[in-house]
Write a protein that holds these residues in place. Structure first.
Motif, PDB file in Angstrom:
ATOM      1  N   LEU A 155      82.271  71.817 164.000  1.00 39.66           N
ATOM      2  CA  LEU A 155      81.885  70.989 165.148  1.00 39.66           C
ATOM      3  C   LEU A 155      80.525  71.412 165.690  1.00 39.66           C
ATOM      4  CD1 LEU A 155      85.279  70.877 167.081  1.00 39.66           C
ATOM      5  CD2 LEU A 155      84.033  68.876 166.251  1.00 39.66           C
ATOM      6  N   LEU A 156      80.337  72.716 165.825  1.00 37.23           N
ATOM      7  CA  LEU A 156      79.069  73.226 166.342  1.00 37.23           C
ATOM      8  C   LEU A 156      77.932  72.992 165.351  1.00 37.23           C
ATOM      9  CD1 LEU A 156      80.459  76.489 167.935  1.00 37.23           C
ATOM     10  CD2 LEU A 156      79.574  74.487 169.162  1.00 37.23           C
ATOM     11  N   ASP A 157      78.201  73.172 164.063  1.00 35.95           N
ATOM     12  CA  ASP A 157      77.186  72.902 163.042  1.00 35.95           C
ATOM     13  C   ASP A 157      76.775  71.433 163.078  1.00 35.95           C
ATOM     14  OD1 ASP A 157      77.202  75.549 162.144  1.00 35.95           O
ATOM     15  OD2 ASP A 157      78.603  75.143 160.490  1.00 35.95           O
ATOM     16  N   ALA A 158      77.753  70.530 163.183  1.00 30.99           N
ATOM     17  CA  ALA A 158      77.471  69.096 163.215  1.00 30.99           C
ATOM     18  C   ALA A 158      76.660  68.712 164.447  1.00 30.99           C
ATOM     19  CB  ALA A 158      78.773  68.301 163.167  1.00 30.99           C
ATOM     20  N   ALA A 159      76.866  69.430 165.539  1.00 35.01           N
ATOM     21  CA  ALA A 159      76.121  69.171 166.772  1.00 35.01           C
ATOM     22  C   ALA A 159      74.758  69.860 166.774  1.00 35.01           C
ATOM     23  CB  ALA A 159      76.943  69.626 167.979  1.00 35.01           C
ATOM     24  N   GLY A 160      74.483  70.643 165.717  1.00 33.97           N
ATOM     25  CA  GLY A 160      73.207  71.345 165.618  1.00 33.97           C
ATOM     26  C   GLY A 160      73.058  72.486 166.612  1.00 33.97           C
TER      27      GLY A 160
ATOM     28  N   LEU B 275      85.177  68.746 174.457  1.00 36.22           N
ATOM     29  CA  LEU B 275      83.913  68.972 175.171  1.00 36.22           C
ATOM     30  C   LEU B 275      82.744  68.302 174.460  1.00 36.22           C
ATOM     31  CD1 LEU B 275      84.207  72.732 176.217  1.00 36.22           C
ATOM     32  CD2 LEU B 275      84.408  70.726 177.685  1.00 36.22           C
ATOM     33  N   VAL B 276      82.743  68.368 173.126  1.00 31.66           N
ATOM     34  CA  VAL B 276      81.686  67.718 172.356  1.00 31.66           C
ATOM     35  C   VAL B 276      81.768  66.206 172.533  1.00 31.66           C
ATOM     36  CG1 VAL B 276      80.842  67.248 170.019  1.00 31.66           C
ATOM     37  CG2 VAL B 276      81.453  69.583 170.664  1.00 31.66           C
ATOM     38  N   ALA B 277      82.961  65.645 172.385  1.00 33.14           N
ATOM     39  CA  ALA B 277      83.145  64.184 172.457  1.00 33.14           C
ATOM     40  C   ALA B 277      82.782  63.624 173.830  1.00 33.14           C
ATOM     41  CB  ALA B 277      84.588  63.828 172.100  1.00 33.14           C
ATOM     42  N   SER B 278      83.072  64.372 174.876  1.00 29.48           N
ATOM     43  CA  SER B 278      82.818  63.880 176.234  1.00 29.48           C
ATOM     44  C   SER B 278      81.380  64.109 176.701  1.00 29.48           C
ATOM     45  CB  SER B 278      83.763  64.562 177.222  1.00 29.48           C
ATOM     46  OG  SER B 278      83.423  65.936 177.377  1.00 29.48           O
ATOM     47  N   GLY B 279      80.622  64.917 175.952  1.00 30.15           N
ATOM     48  CA  GLY B 279      79.273  65.270 176.374  1.00 30.15           C
ATOM     49  C   GLY B 279      79.236  66.469 177.313  1.00 30.15           C
ATOM     50  N   GLU B 280      80.400  66.981 177.674  1.00 29.39           N
ATOM     51  CA  GLU B 280      80.487  68.108 178.598  1.00 29.39           C
ATOM     52  C   GLU B 280      79.865  69.383 178.020  1.00 29.39           C
ATOM     53  OE1 GLU B 280      81.390  70.203 182.085  1.00 29.39           O
ATOM     54  OE2 GLU B 280      81.361  68.057 181.697  1.00 29.39           O
ATOM     55  N   LEU B 281      79.950  69.560 176.697  1.00 34.98           N
ATOM     56  CA  LEU B 281      79.373  70.767 176.096  1.00 34.98           C
ATOM     57  C   LEU B 281      77.875  70.829 176.352  1.00 34.98           C
ATOM     58  CD1 LEU B 281      79.752  73.353 174.471  1.00 34.98           C
ATOM     59  CD2 LEU B 281      79.402  72.007 172.404  1.00 34.98           C
TER      60      LEU B 281
END
Length: 123
Positions: free
Chosen positions: A56-61, A110-116
């Protein structure tokens, strides 16, 4: 709601040091990583959930520090010290900006909601 933890006054003085020092090194290592990096993932080998969190973190860069402690076959006592320290019962343990945010499914939300991105000051 505060976590219920046995008060030190209810631990006999003869064993307080043993309680305080129980695998303290692993807790200090993770604590230092959490202080030094925006994102830390603590996991174990053979468990698919830490791998999911890293993907997930890799995909989000997003850059992160990954710490791995043993597998299902070993090191459970050392990992247990981390569970006692955080109160989090499973792996991975994901920290963002020094805050425990949960595990892989919690990170996914958190990733999906933009909260991260908001937690990281990027959104």
């Amino acid at each position: 709601m505060p976590r219920h933890i046995l008060d030190e006054s209810r631990i006999h003085p003869a064993v307080r040091e043993a309680v305080a020092q129980n695998h303290r090194d692993i807790v200090e290592e993770v604590s230092a990583a959490v202080d030094a990096h925006d994102i830390v993932v603590v996991g174990m080998a053979q468990n698919p959930s830490p791998k999911k969190a890293r993907k997930l973190l890799d995909a989000a860069g997003l850059k992160y520090q990954y710490l791995e402690y043993g597998s299902y076959f070993n090191t459970w006592r050392r990992r247990n010290a981390l569970k006692l320290w955080t109160g989090w019962p499973t792996f991975p343990m994901v920290f963002v900006k020094r805050q425990l945010v949960g595990g892989a499914s919690d990170l996914e939300k958190l990733v999906a909601s933009g909260e991260l991105k908001k937690l990281l000051g990027r959104g």
